[in-house]
Design a protein around this motif. Structure first.
Motif, mmCIF file in Angstrom:
data_model
loop_
_atom_site.group_PDB
_atom_site.id
_atom_site.type_symbol
_atom_site.label_atom_id
_atom_site.label_comp_id
_atom_site.label_asym_id
_atom_site.label_seq_id
_atom_site.Cartn_x
_atom_site.Cartn_y
_atom_site.Cartn_z
ATOM 1 N N GLU A 195 -2.809 -38.709 92.359
ATOM 2 C CA GLU A 195 -2.040 -38.543 91.200
ATOM 3 C C GLU A 195 -0.819 -39.295 91.138
ATOM 4 O O GLU A 195 -0.413 -40.164 90.227
ATOM 5 C CB GLU A 195 -1.390 -36.994 90.970
ATOM 6 C CG GLU A 195 -0.343 -37.097 89.835
ATOM 7 C CD GLU A 195 -0.925 -37.446 88.344
ATOM 8 O OE1 GLU A 195 -0.083 -37.842 87.562
ATOM 9 O OE2 GLU A 195 -2.032 -36.972 88.156
ATOM 10 N N ARG A 239 6.683 -36.081 87.078
ATOM 11 C CA ARG A 239 5.610 -35.231 86.755
ATOM 12 C C ARG A 239 5.882 -33.859 86.156
ATOM 13 O O ARG A 239 7.012 -33.265 86.739
ATOM 14 C CB ARG A 239 4.553 -35.223 87.761
ATOM 15 C CG ARG A 239 3.973 -36.561 88.253
ATOM 16 C CD ARG A 239 3.530 -37.537 87.373
ATOM 17 N NE ARG A 239 2.664 -38.384 87.809
ATOM 18 C CZ ARG A 239 3.123 -39.704 88.179
ATOM 19 N NH1 ARG A 239 4.244 -40.172 88.065
ATOM 20 N NH2 ARG A 239 2.183 -40.723 88.499
ATOM 21 N N ASP A 240 5.428 -33.617 85.045
ATOM 22 C CA ASP A 240 5.659 -31.945 84.722
ATOM 23 C C ASP A 240 4.830 -30.807 85.391
ATOM 24 O O ASP A 240 4.215 -31.304 86.530
ATOM 25 C CB ASP A 240 5.241 -31.851 83.300
ATOM 26 C CG ASP A 240 3.773 -32.255 82.903
ATOM 27 O OD1 ASP A 240 2.926 -31.768 83.837
ATOM 28 O OD2 ASP A 240 3.396 -32.285 81.636
ATOM 29 N N ALA A 271 -1.769 -28.816 88.953
ATOM 30 C CA ALA A 271 -3.119 -29.184 88.947
ATOM 31 C C ALA A 271 -3.490 -29.845 90.304
ATOM 32 O O ALA A 271 -4.833 -29.768 91.094
ATOM 33 C CB ALA A 271 -3.558 -30.211 87.834
ATOM 34 N N CYS A 272 -2.292 -30.264 91.175
ATOM 35 C CA CYS A 272 -2.561 -30.501 92.331
ATOM 36 C C CYS A 272 -2.515 -29.564 93.411
ATOM 37 O O CYS A 272 -2.803 -29.828 94.604
ATOM 38 C CB CYS A 272 -1.259 -31.804 92.778
ATOM 39 S SG CYS A 272 -1.352 -33.266 91.741
ATOM 40 N N ASP A 330 2.618 -28.496 84.835
ATOM 41 C CA ASP A 330 1.073 -28.692 84.798
ATOM 42 C C ASP A 330 0.670 -29.401 85.662
ATOM 43 O O ASP A 330 -0.612 -29.458 86.502
ATOM 44 C CB ASP A 330 0.657 -28.575 83.183
ATOM 45 C CG ASP A 330 1.017 -27.282 82.480
ATOM 46 O OD1 ASP A 330 1.282 -26.391 83.274
ATOM 47 O OD2 ASP A 330 1.112 -27.490 81.248
ATOM 48 N N THR A 331 0.994 -30.719 85.484
ATOM 49 C CA THR A 331 0.476 -32.081 86.368
ATOM 50 C C THR A 331 0.441 -31.650 87.985
ATOM 51 O O THR A 331 -0.625 -31.613 88.625
ATOM 52 C CB THR A 331 1.091 -33.291 86.239
ATOM 53 O OG1 THR A 331 1.193 -33.546 84.848
ATOM 54 C CG2 THR A 331 0.691 -34.324 87.477
#
Length: 205
Positions: free
Chosen positions: A68, A81-82, A88-89, A84-85
């Motif tokens: 990412e 990065r927010d 997701a990691c 949710d990002t």
């Protein structure tokens, strides 16, 4: 970088010369291998990512972060990065809080990994400003990434067990007692800590 093989050998020879118990075990199991990590915020970030998860899960999360953010990502990249990002990691809300604390302190110049205080206790105090980084994590960083020769991670269970066996104690000493017992190995406690892990992994038959 951490303590090199040459430094460990020199430090252990000094310990063996003044402590027969150490000398006897050193002759039996040999010198421990170096434990070296990169200097910088990424080493502590990996510590945060790996907290309370398996090695495989931590590796998966780290790979997703690099995918990412890029392999050479900076603290600012992560901060941009927010939720949710990063979720997701694989980063939980708590891990994100810790990671952001680290990156914010680096960005603000409050934690400079190229210029940590020279005094060990001062350096530990600086690193433990970071949320999620306790004394043990700070000590491990200073030992493995900076190679400070008198770091003694007394809260480490394997160090405690190694001290118990070496000194033939009835019970495993707790952190406070382990810290006191370690005073006899100053100023070589960094190598001694690495040796206790080696000794723990190679019990007497």
């Amino acid at each position: 970088m951490g303590l090199t093989a040459e430094t460990i050998r020199r430090e252990m020879d000094a310990l063996a010369a003044k402590d027969k118990r150490v000398g006897d075990e050193l002759a039996r199991i040999g010198y421990p291998e170096p434990r070296i990590r990169d200097r910088g915020y990424k080493t502590l970030l990996r510590t945060i990512v790996g907290q309370q998860v398996s090695v495989a899960a931590a590796s998966s999360m780290w790979n997703k972060l690099e995918a990412e953010l890029g392999e050479d990502f900076t603290p600012a990249c992560l901060l941009s990065r927010d939720f949710d990002t990063l979720r997701a990691c694989g980063l939980s809300r708590q891990k994100q809080g810790y990671a952001r604390s680290l990156c914010e302190l680096v960005e603000a110049g409050e934690v400079d990994f190229e210029a940590l205080p020279s005094g060990d206790e001062d350096a530990i105090e600086t690193l433990t400003q970071i949320k999620g980084i306790g004394r043990w994590s700070a000590e491990i960083y200073l030992l493995f990434a900076e190679g400070r020769t008198d770091i003694w991670p007394a809260g480490d269970l394997a160090v405690q067990e190694g001290v118990k066996r070496l000194l033939e104690l009835d019970e495993r000493p707790q952190e406070k007692e382990t810290r006191t017992l370690g005073e006899q190995w100053q100023p070589h406690r960094g190598a001694m800590a690495i040796f206790t892990w080696h000794f723990y992994a190679n019990p007497a038959l």
